[in-house]
Motif scaffolding. Sequence first.
Motif, mmCIF file in Angstrom:
data_model
loop_
_atom_site.group_PDB
_atom_site.id
_atom_site.type_symbol
_atom_site.label_atom_id
_atom_site.label_comp_id
_atom_site.label_asym_id
_atom_site.label_seq_id
_atom_site.Cartn_x
_atom_site.Cartn_y
_atom_site.Cartn_z
ATOM 1 N N THR A 274 0.835 -1.202 0.000
ATOM 2 C CA THR A 274 0.000 0.000 0.000
ATOM 3 C C THR A 274 0.867 1.248 0.000
ATOM 4 O O THR A 274 1.398 1.641 1.042
ATOM 5 C CB THR A 274 -0.911 0.017 1.238
ATOM 6 O OG1 THR A 274 -1.601 -1.219 1.353
ATOM 7 C CG2 THR A 274 -1.918 1.159 1.152
ATOM 8 N N SER A 277 -2.745 5.417 2.046
ATOM 9 C CA SER A 277 -4.146 5.192 2.415
ATOM 10 C C SER A 277 -4.646 6.411 3.177
ATOM 11 O O SER A 277 -3.915 7.000 3.971
ATOM 12 C CB SER A 277 -4.286 3.929 3.280
ATOM 13 O OG SER A 277 -3.623 4.078 4.524
ATOM 14 N N ASN A 285 -11.355 3.078 4.369
ATOM 15 C CA ASN A 285 -10.986 2.979 2.950
ATOM 16 C C ASN A 285 -11.604 4.121 2.146
ATOM 17 O O ASN A 285 -12.223 3.914 1.109
ATOM 18 C CB ASN A 285 -11.438 1.630 2.376
ATOM 19 C CG ASN A 285 -10.725 0.464 3.019
ATOM 20 O OD1 ASN A 285 -9.556 0.546 3.379
ATOM 21 N ND2 ASN A 285 -11.442 -0.640 3.199
ATOM 22 N N VAL A 288 -7.593 4.805 -1.139
ATOM 23 C CA VAL A 288 -6.479 3.875 -0.924
ATOM 24 C C VAL A 288 -5.915 3.440 -2.272
ATOM 25 O O VAL A 288 -6.674 3.162 -3.207
ATOM 26 C CB VAL A 288 -6.921 2.616 -0.132
ATOM 27 C CG1 VAL A 288 -5.731 1.689 0.112
ATOM 28 C CG2 VAL A 288 -7.566 3.006 1.189
ATOM 29 N N ILE A 290 -3.465 0.361 -3.550
ATOM 30 C CA ILE A 290 -2.937 -0.878 -2.983
ATOM 31 C C ILE A 290 -2.691 -1.910 -4.079
ATOM 32 O O ILE A 290 -3.429 -1.972 -5.071
ATOM 33 C CB ILE A 290 -3.921 -1.453 -1.921
ATOM 34 C CG1 ILE A 290 -3.329 -2.691 -1.228
ATOM 35 C CG2 ILE A 290 -5.268 -1.759 -2.541
ATOM 36 C CD1 ILE A 290 -4.161 -3.165 -0.042
ATOM 37 N N TRP A 292 -2.038 -5.877 -3.555
ATOM 38 C CA TRP A 292 -1.988 -6.872 -2.489
ATOM 39 C C TRP A 292 -2.027 -8.271 -3.088
ATOM 40 O O TRP A 292 -2.893 -8.582 -3.905
ATOM 41 C CB TRP A 292 -3.163 -6.651 -1.541
ATOM 42 C CG TRP A 292 -3.121 -7.495 -0.308
ATOM 43 C CD1 TRP A 292 -2.031 -8.022 0.291
ATOM 44 C CD2 TRP A 292 -4.243 -7.908 0.466
ATOM 45 N NE1 TRP A 292 -2.378 -8.732 1.412
ATOM 46 C CE2 TRP A 292 -3.736 -8.676 1.542
ATOM 47 C CE3 TRP A 292 -5.606 -7.690 0.384
ATOM 48 C CZ2 TRP A 292 -4.564 -9.241 2.508
ATOM 49 C CZ3 TRP A 292 -6.429 -8.240 1.352
ATOM 50 C CH2 TRP A 292 -5.915 -9.006 2.398
ATOM 51 N N GLU A 363 -1.756 0.299 5.070
ATOM 52 C CA GLU A 363 -3.200 0.313 4.855
ATOM 53 C C GLU A 363 -3.886 0.362 6.207
ATOM 54 O O GLU A 363 -3.578 -0.428 7.105
ATOM 55 C CB GLU A 363 -3.620 -0.945 4.082
ATOM 56 C CG GLU A 363 -5.032 -0.874 3.513
ATOM 57 C CD GLU A 363 -6.099 -1.335 4.499
ATOM 58 O OE1 GLU A 363 -7.259 -0.915 4.360
ATOM 59 O OE2 GLU A 363 -5.764 -2.115 5.411
ATOM 60 N N GLN A 375 0.012 -6.127 4.097
ATOM 61 C CA GLN A 375 -0.428 -5.087 3.178
ATOM 62 C C GLN A 375 0.510 -3.879 3.165
ATOM 63 O O GLN A 375 0.222 -2.881 2.517
ATOM 64 C CB GLN A 375 -1.848 -4.632 3.546
ATOM 65 C CG GLN A 375 -2.877 -5.750 3.415
ATOM 66 C CD GLN A 375 -4.253 -5.317 3.903
ATOM 67 O OE1 GLN A 375 -4.376 -4.550 4.859
ATOM 68 N NE2 GLN A 375 -5.293 -5.814 3.264
ATOM 69 N N PHE A 377 3.649 -1.438 2.338
ATOM 70 C CA PHE A 377 4.397 -1.116 1.125
ATOM 71 C C PHE A 377 5.867 -1.477 1.310
ATOM 72 O O PHE A 377 6.480 -1.174 2.341
ATOM 73 C CB PHE A 377 4.262 0.371 0.812
ATOM 74 C CG PHE A 377 5.119 0.844 -0.330
ATOM 75 C CD1 PHE A 377 4.868 0.420 -1.630
ATOM 76 C CD2 PHE A 377 6.184 1.695 -0.110
ATOM 77 C CE1 PHE A 377 5.655 0.846 -2.682
ATOM 78 C CE2 PHE A 377 6.975 2.140 -1.157
ATOM 79 C CZ PHE A 377 6.713 1.706 -2.443
#
Length: 437
Positions: A274, A277, A285, A288, A290, A292, A363, A375, A377
């Motif tokens: 992510t 976010s 949310n 966001v 992402i 994943w 996230e 999740q 980054f």
Amino acid sequence: MATEMCWRCLFFVFFLLGGSAQDIGQTRFICTSIPADMDMCSAAAQSGSGSAEELKNSVLQLRETVLQQKETIMNQKETIRELTAKISRCESQSMAEPFNGEGKVGQPGSRKKETAGASKNTMGDLSRAPPADTLNQLGQTLQTLKTRLENLEQFSRSNSSSQISNLKDILQNKIDDLEKQVLSRVNNIEENKPNLKNETEQRGKIESTLTTLHHRISDLEKGQRNNLPGDKFQLNFSLRTNYMYAKVKKSLPEMYTFTVCMWLKSSATPGMGTPFSYAVPGQPNELVLIEWGSNPMEILINDKVAKLPFVISDGKWHHICVTWTTRDGVWEAYQDGLLRGNGENLAPYHPIKPHGVLILGQEQDTLGGGFDATQAFVGELAHFNIWDKVLTPGEVYNLATCSTKAIAGNVISWSESNIEIFGSPTKWEFEACRQIN
């Protein structure tokens, strides 16, 4: 035939009650009348079913106790093996060659200068615990064994089992032997203390030198970060954790349209995680970006999802932009200055809500938190900017190719003063135009 089966049943009940063949002569039999059509064995079993069932349960409980004690013995054996290994290491340290007057190991003049290999070996010695620490660990382990033995004694008094008493004796003997061995090793170490003094002093000098070097490196890194221009830096999220992130100090206003752009570099698999976010009260949310697992990169607005046609997990720098307007939920996706995809019906007529929390690298499952390491980054991020308008294709192309001077986002601009770092993601110099040349 019925008489023989009845005798078998009686023997079964008799042995279940704990009797033996030698006790038959001392046993009194009680005769009870039963109906002619009733099985004699069934009657005998029914007459003693209550007592037999209780004693059977007692036998099963005793058997379970014995099994538990066997498991305890196995655990104690493993502990004894660990203690023996520690004692051996302690003994090997106490038997090491004494230091001579020059502070060197071995014969005088055997080494004239410290080499890189010798320094490496000395640093390796730092990782081994000194004899005093080893003895403390042995003492703690012996205390644990004594506590377990006391528990066994209490258990044996409550159960009065000969098997448990035998186990207690075995453990007591083992503990006595270990105490004797530890005392013997302690005496040996005490006798060799003068020889260990030089080694302790040398270890202290090396540790002091390493600490000083670490502080110097930290100061150099701090100075380099402080000298960076306000916007010419990047954040490096090297680990997939739930504690490494950056928080944008400013929140977003209510927006009916936006453009978000950034530089990304990642080769993480599966999925880079992510990059950012944005969460508001009641909706984690709200906005966001992402990637994943094995799914393509997605943008979420108010939990509505659009799949983005980005291919950027190749370990190279890429410039990406996403534009959106609440009218019909129209969106566009740009990679390296070129339009790669578009669509509509993404959260149509839903404005981006204000007063939220904007996080880089994680996230959010709750407002400003609830991070999930899977999740997170993993990669490098720079020049994160947000506008409250849709940039034209020409403006996006100029940002990606450095054709003109970069324009900063009028809602969120990339600046060190706007970013607060948590969990120590690395911050290094970044020049966007240098990445594409």
